[in-house]
Design an enzyme around this catalytic site. Structure first.
Site, PDB file in Angstrom:
ATOM      1  N   ASP A  75      28.250  65.280 -37.264  1.00  0.00           N
ATOM      2  CA  ASP A  75      27.354  65.827 -38.287  1.00  0.00           C
ATOM      3  C   ASP A  75      28.178  66.665 -39.246  1.00  0.00           C
ATOM      4  O   ASP A  75      29.172  67.294 -38.849  1.00  0.00           O
ATOM      5  CB  ASP A  75      26.256  66.683 -37.650  1.00  0.00           C
ATOM      6  CG  ASP A  75      25.162  65.851 -36.980  1.00  0.00           C
ATOM      7  OD1 ASP A  75      24.981  64.694 -37.377  1.00  0.00           O
ATOM      8  OD2 ASP A  75      24.498  66.390 -36.091  1.00  0.00           O
ATOM      9  N   ASP A  80      21.343  60.092 -40.347  1.00  0.00           N
ATOM     10  CA  ASP A  80      20.083  60.830 -40.213  1.00  0.00           C
ATOM     11  C   ASP A  80      19.215  60.663 -41.460  1.00  0.00           C
ATOM     12  O   ASP A  80      17.990  60.541 -41.366  1.00  0.00           O
ATOM     13  CB  ASP A  80      20.346  62.317 -39.968  1.00  0.00           C
ATOM     14  CG  ASP A  80      21.091  62.578 -38.671  1.00  0.00           C
ATOM     15  OD1 ASP A  80      20.993  61.750 -37.742  1.00  0.00           O
ATOM     16  OD2 ASP A  80      21.785  63.611 -38.594  1.00  0.00           O
TER      17      ASP A  80
END
Length: 180
Positions: A118, A134
């Site tokens: 991330d 995402d």
């Protein structure tokens, strides 16, 4: 026609997955773990973390459970996608293809690395760090919810799930059962 629909969905999924994996590779190669680089001052930054869970770190440390859930979701998305007719549901097909690409991107991380890379961080509101995959999942899911609320009717859900079909005139027709 159905083969063309499936191929176009696979292309969208694969392209979104490749973009996701390419960005993650750039982050891994150019950032130290927990390194932060400002993009828009203290509003938005690139911040490299390793997420061993799902959204917001839920189920952290349960990688194989998340792999199984991802595989199940991918199977269901593929089934629904293959049952959607060509007419009237193009936006839904594109959304499902993007969701599939995002799911595959994060699944690859989980299998290959045991965590998800991330790197996107809205620091101003302290939103959890996320990634391109995402986005490929959440934005289309939100659009599908809006489509279900405002555009699709009961018969549309039957068509999407393969219980009915649309004829050339846009009329809903019950599918014949094999025993009939």
């Amino acid at each position: 026609m159905k083969d063309k629909k499936i191929i176009s969905g696979l292309i969208i999924s694969i392209i979104s997955m490749i973009i996701d994996q390419a960005i993650k590779l750039l982050v891994i190669k150019n950032f130290e773990l927990h390194e932060e680089k400002k993009v828009l001052g203290d509003i938005f930054t690139l911040y490299y973390i390793r997420n061993t869970g799902s959204a917001w770190g839920m189920l952290s440390g349960h990688t194989w459970l998340l792999v199984i859930i991802s595989l199940l979701a991918i199977f269901i998305i593929g089934y629904v996608y293959c049952n959607i007719p060509n007419k009237k549901y193009t936006i839904l097909r594109v959304c499902l293809a993007l969701i599939l690409g995002g799911a595959l991107g994060n699944l690859i991380d989980r299998i290959r690395l045991n965590y998800v890379v991330d790197y996107l961080y809205f620091k101003l509101i302290d939103f959890p760090v996320f990634n391109f995959a995402d986005i490929c999942v959440t934005v289309p899911v939100a659009l599908v919810v809006l489509l279900c609320i405002f555009k699709y009717k009961g018969d549309d859900f039957d068509v999407i799930m393969g219980e009915k079909r649309l004829d050339e005139n846009g009329e809903y027709i019950e599918k014949r059962r094999k025993n009939d």
